[in-house]
Design a protein around this motif. Structure first.
Motif, PDB file in Angstrom:
ATOM      1  N   MET A   1      27.774  27.834  18.942  1.00 16.09           N
ATOM      2  CA  MET A   1      28.713  26.434  18.461  1.00 16.09           C
ATOM      3  C   MET A   1      30.104  26.188  18.792  1.00 16.09           C
ATOM      4  SD  MET A   1      29.503  25.751  13.823  1.00 16.09           S
ATOM      5  CE  MET A   1      29.017  24.004  13.414  1.00 16.09           C
ATOM      6  N   PHE A   2      30.259  27.505  18.745  1.00 13.05           N
ATOM      7  CA  PHE A   2      32.240  27.238  19.462  1.00 13.05           C
ATOM      8  C   PHE A   2      32.750  28.272  20.320  1.00 13.05           C
ATOM      9  CE2 PHE A   2      32.631  25.801  14.925  1.00 13.05           C
ATOM     10  CZ  PHE A   2      32.766  24.563  14.734  1.00 13.05           C
ATOM     11  N   LYS A   3      32.322  27.600  21.825  1.00 16.90           N
ATOM     12  CA  LYS A   3      32.064  28.446  23.118  1.00 16.90           C
ATOM     13  C   LYS A   3      33.531  28.545  23.764  1.00 16.90           C
ATOM     14  CE  LYS A   3      27.707  30.262  22.606  1.00 16.90           C
ATOM     15  NZ  LYS A   3      28.037  31.221  22.955  1.00 16.90           N
ATOM     16  N   SER A   4      34.358  28.129  22.849  1.00 16.99           N
ATOM     17  CA  SER A   4      35.368  27.589  23.835  1.00 16.99           C
ATOM     18  C   SER A   4      36.703  26.960  22.661  1.00 16.99           C
ATOM     19  CB  SER A   4      35.410  26.491  24.802  1.00 16.99           C
ATOM     20  OG  SER A   4      37.285  26.051  25.530  1.00 16.99           O
ATOM     21  N   ILE A   5      37.547  27.779  22.786  1.00 19.88           N
ATOM     22  CA  ILE A   5      38.458  27.426  21.438  1.00 19.88           C
ATOM     23  C   ILE A   5      40.022  27.005  22.574  1.00 19.88           C
ATOM     24  CG2 ILE A   5      39.161  28.260  19.441  1.00 19.88           C
ATOM     25  CD1 ILE A   5      36.969  29.298  19.145  1.00 19.88           C
ATOM     26  N   LEU A   6      40.414  26.238  21.707  1.00 20.65           N
ATOM     27  CA  LEU A   6      41.850  26.507  22.387  1.00 20.65           C
ATOM     28  C   LEU A   6      42.933  26.362  21.395  1.00 20.65           C
ATOM     29  CD1 LEU A   6      43.932  25.173  24.855  1.00 20.65           C
ATOM     30  CD2 LEU A   6      43.490  22.895  23.477  1.00 20.65           C
ATOM     31  N   VAL A   7      44.379  27.604  20.807  1.00 20.95           N
ATOM     32  CA  VAL A   7      45.039  27.934  20.525  1.00 20.95           C
ATOM     33  C   VAL A   7      46.328  26.895  21.097  1.00 20.95           C
ATOM     34  CG1 VAL A   7      45.701  29.021  18.738  1.00 20.95           C
ATOM     35  CG2 VAL A   7      43.652  29.336  19.677  1.00 20.95           C
ATOM     36  N   LEU A  27      36.251  33.187  15.514  1.00 19.04           N
ATOM     37  CA  LEU A  27      35.553  32.465  15.806  1.00 19.04           C
ATOM     38  C   LEU A  27      34.890  32.422  17.168  1.00 19.04           C
ATOM     39  CD1 LEU A  27      37.600  29.111  14.047  1.00 19.04           C
ATOM     40  CD2 LEU A  27      34.291  30.027  13.319  1.00 19.04           C
ATOM     41  N   ALA A  28      35.651  33.035  17.543  1.00 20.84           N
ATOM     42  CA  ALA A  28      35.583  33.668  19.009  1.00 20.84           C
ATOM     43  C   ALA A  28      34.661  34.463  18.997  1.00 20.84           C
ATOM     44  CB  ALA A  28      36.373  33.962  20.225  1.00 20.84           C
ATOM     45  N   ARG A  29      34.904  35.545  18.257  1.00 18.10           N
ATOM     46  CA  ARG A  29      33.811  36.554  17.396  1.00 18.10           C
ATOM     47  C   ARG A  29      32.163  35.654  17.502  1.00 18.10           C
ATOM     48  NH1 ARG A  29      37.876  39.418  15.540  1.00 18.10           N
ATOM     49  NH2 ARG A  29      39.930  40.031  17.463  1.00 18.10           N
ATOM     50  N   THR A  30      33.098  35.407  16.582  1.00 15.29           N
ATOM     51  CA  THR A  30      31.487  34.889  16.130  1.00 15.29           C
ATOM     52  C   THR A  30      30.350  34.016  16.786  1.00 15.29           C
ATOM     53  OG1 THR A  30      32.406  34.842  13.529  1.00 15.29           O
ATOM     54  CG2 THR A  30      30.283  33.536  13.396  1.00 15.29           C
ATOM     55  N   TYR A  31      31.025  33.565  17.459  1.00 14.90           N
ATOM     56  CA  TYR A  31      29.997  32.738  18.736  1.00 14.90           C
ATOM     57  C   TYR A  31      29.935  32.992  19.446  1.00 14.90           C
ATOM     58  CZ  TYR A  31      30.264  29.477  14.649  1.00 14.90           C
ATOM     59  OH  TYR A  31      30.035  29.054  12.879  1.00 14.90           O
ATOM     60  N   ASP A  32      30.773  33.755  19.842  1.00 12.48           N
ATOM     61  CA  ASP A  32      30.685  34.354  21.338  1.00 12.48           C
ATOM     62  C   ASP A  32      30.982  33.245  22.651  1.00 12.48           C
ATOM     63  OD1 ASP A  32      29.930  36.455  23.617  1.00 12.48           O
ATOM     64  OD2 ASP A  32      28.144  35.564  23.752  1.00 12.48           O
ATOM     65  N   GLY A  33      32.546  33.775  22.228  1.00 14.60           N
ATOM     66  CA  GLY A  33      33.166  32.225  22.942  1.00 14.60           C
ATOM     67  C   GLY A  33      34.294  32.973  23.035  1.00 14.60           C
ATOM     68  N   LYS A  34      35.387  31.819  23.815  1.00  9.75           N
ATOM     69  CA  LYS A  34      36.545  31.861  24.607  1.00  9.75           C
ATOM     70  C   LYS A  34      37.362  31.365  23.641  1.00  9.75           C
ATOM     71  CE  LYS A  34      33.976  33.828  29.065  1.00  9.75           C
ATOM     72  NZ  LYS A  34      34.460  34.709  28.981  1.00  9.75           N
ATOM     73  N   ALA A 101      40.714  19.826  30.237  1.00 12.11           N
ATOM     74  CA  ALA A 101      39.701  20.484  31.487  1.00 12.11           C
ATOM     75  C   ALA A 101      39.367  22.267  31.326  1.00 12.11           C
ATOM     76  CB  ALA A 101      41.570  21.704  31.891  1.00 12.11           C
ATOM     77  N   ILE A 102      38.700  22.756  29.969  1.00 11.45           N
ATOM     78  CA  ILE A 102      38.692  23.215  29.837  1.00 11.45           C
ATOM     79  C   ILE A 102      37.452  23.902  28.697  1.00 11.45           C
ATOM     80  CG2 ILE A 102      40.367  25.305  29.151  1.00 11.45           C
ATOM     81  CD1 ILE A 102      40.496  25.266  26.843  1.00 11.45           C
ATOM     82  N   LYS A 103      37.602  22.121  28.848  1.00 15.30           N
ATOM     83  CA  LYS A 103      35.717  21.822  27.900  1.00 15.30           C
ATOM     84  C   LYS A 103      35.667  22.297  26.791  1.00 15.30           C
ATOM     85  CE  LYS A 103      33.017  20.705  31.937  1.00 15.30           C
ATOM     86  NZ  LYS A 103      34.130  20.469  33.194  1.00 15.30           N
ATOM     87  N   ALA A 104      36.436  22.206  25.848  1.00  9.73           N
ATOM     88  CA  ALA A 104      36.841  23.166  24.588  1.00  9.73           C
ATOM     89  C   ALA A 104      36.440  21.955  23.764  1.00  9.73           C
ATOM     90  CB  ALA A 104      38.292  23.415  23.817  1.00  9.73           C
ATOM     91  N   ASP A 105      35.529  22.917  22.860  1.00 13.90           N
ATOM     92  CA  ASP A 105      35.288  22.400  21.891  1.00 13.90           C
ATOM     93  C   ASP A 105      35.331  22.523  19.590  1.00 13.90           C
ATOM     94  OD1 ASP A 105      33.814  24.944  21.707  1.00 13.90           O
ATOM     95  OD2 ASP A 105      32.416  24.897  21.901  1.00 13.90           O
ATOM     96  N   ALA A 132      41.712  13.764  19.059  1.00 17.51           N
ATOM     97  CA  ALA A 132      41.161  14.859  20.264  1.00 17.51           C
ATOM     98  C   ALA A 132      39.852  14.426  20.340  1.00 17.51           C
ATOM     99  CB  ALA A 132      41.688  15.908  19.563  1.00 17.51           C
ATOM    100  N   PRO A 133      39.079  14.745  21.398  1.00 21.81           N
ATOM    101  CA  PRO A 133      37.470  14.484  21.420  1.00 21.81           C
ATOM    102  C   PRO A 133      37.079  15.431  21.340  1.00 21.81           C
ATOM    103  CG  PRO A 133      39.035  15.842  23.693  1.00 21.81           C
ATOM    104  CD  PRO A 133      39.738  15.371  22.864  1.00 21.81           C
ATOM    105  N   CYS A 134      37.802  16.846  20.175  1.00 17.61           N
ATOM    106  CA  CYS A 134      37.077  18.077  19.990  1.00 17.61           C
ATOM    107  C   CYS A 134      36.849  17.758  18.230  1.00 17.61           C
ATOM    108  CB  CYS A 134      37.249  18.753  20.361  1.00 17.61           C
ATOM    109  SG  CYS A 134      38.402  19.225  20.828  1.00 17.61           S
ATOM    110  N   SER A 135      36.301  18.744  17.947  1.00 21.58           N
ATOM    111  CA  SER A 135      37.315  19.255  16.156  1.00 21.58           C
ATOM    112  C   SER A 135      38.463  19.819  16.357  1.00 21.58           C
ATOM    113  CB  SER A 135      35.456  20.234  15.952  1.00 21.58           C
ATOM    114  OG  SER A 135      34.423  19.492  15.394  1.00 21.58           O
ATOM    115  N   VAL A 136      39.042  19.436  14.921  1.00 22.30           N
ATOM    116  CA  VAL A 136      40.255  20.216  15.122  1.00 22.30           C
ATOM    117  C   VAL A 136      40.447  20.913  13.777  1.00 22.30           C
ATOM    118  CG1 VAL A 136      42.961  19.985  14.894  1.00 22.30           C
ATOM    119  CG2 VAL A 136      41.650  18.858  16.679  1.00 22.30           C
TER     120      VAL A 136
END
Length: 143
Positions: A1-7, A27-34, A101-105, A132-136
């Motif tokens: 679901m969330f593969k690319s997370i920006l903080v 969330l990254a561990r749960t969804y195998d994201g970064k 740039a990182i295609k964050a979701d 934002a073009p993604c969920s926040v």
């Protein structure tokens, strides 16, 4: 679901960012994201430019990269899931640019409880939520 997370992180208040980082890590561990930790350096106002050293922007960037690397080390996020970036410019604009740039979701960011001035002036978190073009996910501090 969330593969690319920006903080986005304000290095002047890393304690505030702690809960956002913990949330992003989970969330990254749960969804195998970064997770990408981002700090935005404000542009030096022109009126101050003649009073700072010529390499002031480079010094600021170097200091921010060192401080952000320390936050990353202390984050508890596995190194293979974690990256960092330092950008310079308007805070919410640069956050939105980094999303592309990182295609964050997902953006996970901290915010103080709103004060009356926030309702009139807006806040960086408010701008990010609106544009934002993604969920926040906005994580509030306990205070």
């Amino acid at each position: 679901m969330f593969k690319s997370i920006l903080v986005p992180i304000d290095l002047a208040d890393t304690a505030l960012a702690r809960r956002a980082i913990e949330t992003a890590a989970t969330l990254a561990r749960t969804y195998d994201g970064k997770v990408r930790l981002l700090h935005v350096i404000s542009i030096t106002p022109v009126v101050l430019a003649e009073y700072v050293p010529a390499d002031f922007d480079d010094q600021q960037r170097g200091d921010a990269e060192v401080a952000l690397a320390e936050v990353a080390r202390e984050s508890g996020i596995e190194p293979e899931r974690l990256s960092t970036a330092v950008r310079q410019g308007g805070i919410y604009h640069e956050i939105i640019e980094e999303v592309g740039a990182i295609k964050a979701d997902l953006i996970v960011m901290s915010s103080h409880r709103p004060a009356m001035r926030s309702y009139f002036l807006g806040s960086n978190a408010g701008h990010v939520v609106r544009y934002a073009p993604c969920s926040v996910l906005v994580v509030r501090d306990d205070k």
